[in-house]
Design a protein around this motif. Sequence first.
Motif, mmCIF file in Angstrom:
data_model
loop_
_atom_site.group_PDB
_atom_site.id
_atom_site.type_symbol
_atom_site.label_atom_id
_atom_site.label_comp_id
_atom_site.label_asym_id
_atom_site.label_seq_id
_atom_site.Cartn_x
_atom_site.Cartn_y
_atom_site.Cartn_z
ATOM 1 N N SER A 169 0.811 -1.219 -0.095
ATOM 2 C CA SER A 169 0.123 0.013 0.039
ATOM 3 C C SER A 169 0.987 1.364 0.125
ATOM 4 O O SER A 169 2.151 1.285 0.083
ATOM 5 C CB SER A 169 -0.951 -0.038 1.120
ATOM 6 N N THR A 170 0.184 2.457 -0.182
ATOM 7 C CA THR A 170 1.178 3.575 -0.235
ATOM 8 C C THR A 170 0.875 4.361 1.352
ATOM 9 O O THR A 170 -0.085 4.437 1.870
ATOM 10 C CB THR A 170 0.241 4.606 -1.341
ATOM 11 N N PRO A 171 2.191 4.438 1.741
ATOM 12 C CA PRO A 171 2.254 5.196 2.964
ATOM 13 C C PRO A 171 1.831 6.516 3.076
ATOM 14 O O PRO A 171 2.833 7.573 3.365
ATOM 15 C CB PRO A 171 3.666 4.811 3.602
ATOM 16 N N ASP A 172 0.619 7.129 2.891
ATOM 17 C CA ASP A 172 0.404 8.724 2.923
ATOM 18 C C ASP A 172 -1.286 8.611 3.676
ATOM 19 O O ASP A 172 -1.609 7.599 3.833
ATOM 20 C CB ASP A 172 0.451 9.324 1.751
ATOM 21 N N GLY A 173 -1.601 9.854 3.769
ATOM 22 C CA GLY A 173 -2.579 9.968 4.590
ATOM 23 C C GLY A 173 -3.947 9.854 3.593
ATOM 24 O O GLY A 173 -5.187 9.939 4.204
ATOM 25 N N ARG A 174 -3.836 9.598 2.447
ATOM 26 C CA ARG A 174 -4.844 9.323 1.420
ATOM 27 C C ARG A 174 -5.374 7.772 1.482
ATOM 28 O O ARG A 174 -6.359 7.573 1.021
ATOM 29 C CB ARG A 174 -4.537 9.829 0.146
ATOM 30 N N THR A 175 -4.452 6.863 2.219
ATOM 31 C CA THR A 175 -4.762 5.645 1.945
ATOM 32 C C THR A 175 -5.973 5.096 2.745
ATOM 33 O O THR A 175 -6.020 5.610 3.959
ATOM 34 C CB THR A 175 -3.305 4.643 2.277
ATOM 35 N N ARG A 176 -6.924 4.475 2.451
ATOM 36 C CA ARG A 176 -7.514 3.835 3.151
ATOM 37 C C ARG A 176 -7.443 3.086 4.448
ATOM 38 O O ARG A 176 -6.381 2.528 4.280
ATOM 39 C CB ARG A 176 -8.879 2.943 2.347
ATOM 40 N N ILE A 177 -8.000 3.504 5.529
ATOM 41 C CA ILE A 177 -7.596 2.573 6.866
ATOM 42 C C ILE A 177 -7.325 1.178 6.557
ATOM 43 O O ILE A 177 -6.416 0.766 7.076
ATOM 44 C CB ILE A 177 -8.365 3.022 8.055
ATOM 45 N N ALA A 178 -8.417 0.460 5.885
ATOM 46 C CA ALA A 178 -8.334 -0.778 5.622
ATOM 47 C C ALA A 178 -7.181 -1.144 4.762
ATOM 48 O O ALA A 178 -6.748 -2.534 4.837
ATOM 49 C CB ALA A 178 -9.554 -1.413 5.218
ATOM 50 N N HIS A 179 -6.638 -0.543 3.943
ATOM 51 C CA HIS A 179 -5.443 -0.637 3.172
ATOM 52 C C HIS A 179 -4.044 -0.351 3.851
ATOM 53 O O HIS A 179 -3.111 -0.502 2.884
ATOM 54 C CB HIS A 179 -5.730 0.138 1.912
ATOM 55 N N GLN A 180 -4.188 -0.033 4.973
ATOM 56 C CA GLN A 180 -2.704 0.423 5.724
ATOM 57 C C GLN A 180 -2.283 -0.808 6.468
ATOM 58 O O GLN A 180 -2.196 -0.960 7.536
ATOM 59 C CB GLN A 180 -3.086 1.394 6.938
ATOM 60 N N VAL A 181 -1.815 -1.644 5.470
ATOM 61 C CA VAL A 181 -1.032 -2.869 5.889
ATOM 62 C C VAL A 181 0.273 -3.133 5.223
ATOM 63 O O VAL A 181 0.600 -2.361 4.267
ATOM 64 C CB VAL A 181 -2.187 -4.068 5.428
ATOM 65 N N GLY A 182 0.951 -3.973 5.713
ATOM 66 C CA GLY A 182 2.124 -4.413 5.430
ATOM 67 C C GLY A 182 3.452 -3.386 5.592
ATOM 68 O O GLY A 182 3.391 -2.594 6.248
ATOM 69 N N ALA A 183 4.421 -3.816 4.727
ATOM 70 C CA ALA A 183 5.811 -3.011 4.859
ATOM 71 C C ALA A 183 5.631 -1.798 4.659
ATOM 72 O O ALA A 183 6.504 -0.950 5.488
ATOM 73 C CB ALA A 183 6.697 -3.707 3.704
ATOM 74 N N ALA A 184 4.804 -1.199 4.100
ATOM 75 C CA ALA A 184 4.842 0.466 3.905
ATOM 76 C C ALA A 184 4.569 0.962 5.221
ATOM 77 O O ALA A 184 4.564 2.136 5.327
ATOM 78 C CB ALA A 184 4.086 0.968 2.762
ATOM 79 N N TRP A 185 3.831 0.240 6.130
ATOM 80 C CA TRP A 185 3.335 0.575 7.175
ATOM 81 C C TRP A 185 3.828 0.148 8.403
ATOM 82 O O TRP A 185 3.355 0.079 9.658
ATOM 83 C CB TRP A 185 1.782 0.371 7.334
ATOM 84 N N GLY A 186 5.013 -0.356 8.414
ATOM 85 C CA GLY A 186 5.984 -0.805 9.440
ATOM 86 C C GLY A 186 5.227 -2.293 9.994
ATOM 87 O O GLY A 186 5.737 -2.605 11.173
ATOM 88 N N GLN A 187 4.531 -3.019 9.144
ATOM 89 C CA GLN A 187 3.922 -4.088 9.580
ATOM 90 C C GLN A 187 4.572 -5.266 8.898
ATOM 91 O O GLN A 187 5.328 -5.036 7.689
ATOM 92 C CB GLN A 187 2.364 -4.259 9.347
ATOM 93 N N PRO A 188 4.477 -6.609 9.268
ATOM 94 C CA PRO A 188 4.913 -7.665 8.514
ATOM 95 C C PRO A 188 4.389 -7.725 7.253
ATOM 96 O O PRO A 188 3.457 -7.282 6.975
ATOM 97 C CB PRO A 188 4.517 -8.955 9.232
ATOM 98 N N PRO A 189 5.192 -8.080 6.277
ATOM 99 C CA PRO A 189 4.497 -8.219 4.960
ATOM 100 C C PRO A 189 3.154 -9.056 4.768
ATOM 101 O O PRO A 189 2.999 -10.002 5.127
ATOM 102 C CB PRO A 189 5.766 -8.779 3.781
ATOM 103 N N LEU A 190 2.210 -8.279 3.793
ATOM 104 C CA LEU A 190 0.926 -8.996 3.626
ATOM 105 C C LEU A 190 1.092 -9.850 2.323
ATOM 106 O O LEU A 190 1.189 -9.279 1.262
ATOM 107 C CB LEU A 190 0.031 -7.964 3.491
ATOM 108 N N VAL A 191 1.585 -11.199 2.644
ATOM 109 C CA VAL A 191 1.949 -12.196 1.501
ATOM 110 C C VAL A 191 0.805 -13.364 1.568
ATOM 111 O O VAL A 191 0.598 -14.155 2.515
ATOM 112 C CB VAL A 191 3.307 -12.634 1.812
ATOM 113 N N VAL A 192 0.378 -13.702 0.380
ATOM 114 C CA VAL A 192 -0.539 -15.041 0.027
ATOM 115 C C VAL A 192 0.189 -15.490 -1.221
ATOM 116 O O VAL A 192 0.973 -15.295 -1.980
ATOM 117 C CB VAL A 192 -1.837 -14.332 -0.187
ATOM 118 N N ASP A 193 -0.091 -16.917 -1.380
ATOM 119 C CA ASP A 193 0.133 -17.705 -2.336
ATOM 120 C C ASP A 193 -0.633 -17.032 -3.587
ATOM 121 O O ASP A 193 -1.725 -16.351 -3.722
ATOM 122 C CB ASP A 193 -0.636 -19.182 -2.275
#
Length: 287
Positions: A218-242
Amino acid sequence: GLTVDQKLAHRKAVDDIAVSWEQAFSMGAEMAFEDDRRKILALLSEVATKARENAETTDWAAYALIVGEYLKEQSPERWIEIFTPLVAGVITDQGYRWASTIGLPFDPITIQASPWFDDYMVTFAQPINDTTREIVGNIIDQGMNEGWSVETMSNHIGTTFDQFMRGDVTPEEFAWYDERMPPYRLEMISRTETIRASNAGATEVFDQMGVQQKEWLSTPDGRTRIAHQVGAAWGQPPLVVDQDKPFIIGGEPLMFPGDPAGSPENTIQCRCTVIPVVDKTLEGMDG
């Protein structure tokens, strides 16, 4: 194998390609909307002429029916015709970029000739025409209830398409409309569909290249939907799936950012990106 900075550099590169196609998508949408306007007004003229010849009042219910049929059956074909080379162009640009980055082969002809591409184009056109059908249908219903003349109906439908294409119609010019003022749609379509096609095409390209897993970035800025604030760009573990599994975003399964299977609230103008998971750092991703 990618650092957060490398992933964000990739996100920017993907976005740059999508942005480079926005003007072409906007011009394509304007052409398709203009075709819709002309056809819908021509149908109005036909209904009005028939009423005059038979010395009858205008049959607005019949007009609503034939306009709905046109927007459901014929209009999507025109949108698909106009946008097929545009969507193919975005996917091809993204595919060649990934081919050079990962060092794996990419065949755009195989992608464009696949059943997936045909299905994607049908899916692409449907929500656009559904929105037009809903708005124009509301206008016809209002005109029928209020006893509009043919000229008034024609003017109001024309104003609506002006708003779709230019977005410069004032609220005062829509004071007659009972529903919410229609949106400016060229910008929404161009921004949404370029990044959606980029991500949809990338997912197919990863399949072609044998990629096993994918990551939501996701994009690490204030325009990103809260539900999309996931993964590496937000300092969280990467959101990875098969590769063949959906991400769960906002409670919905999405195969890629912008997946039209998701709700409009979860996908319209989404700026997130899908990237492949590989077992080594990708070349050329240092920013």
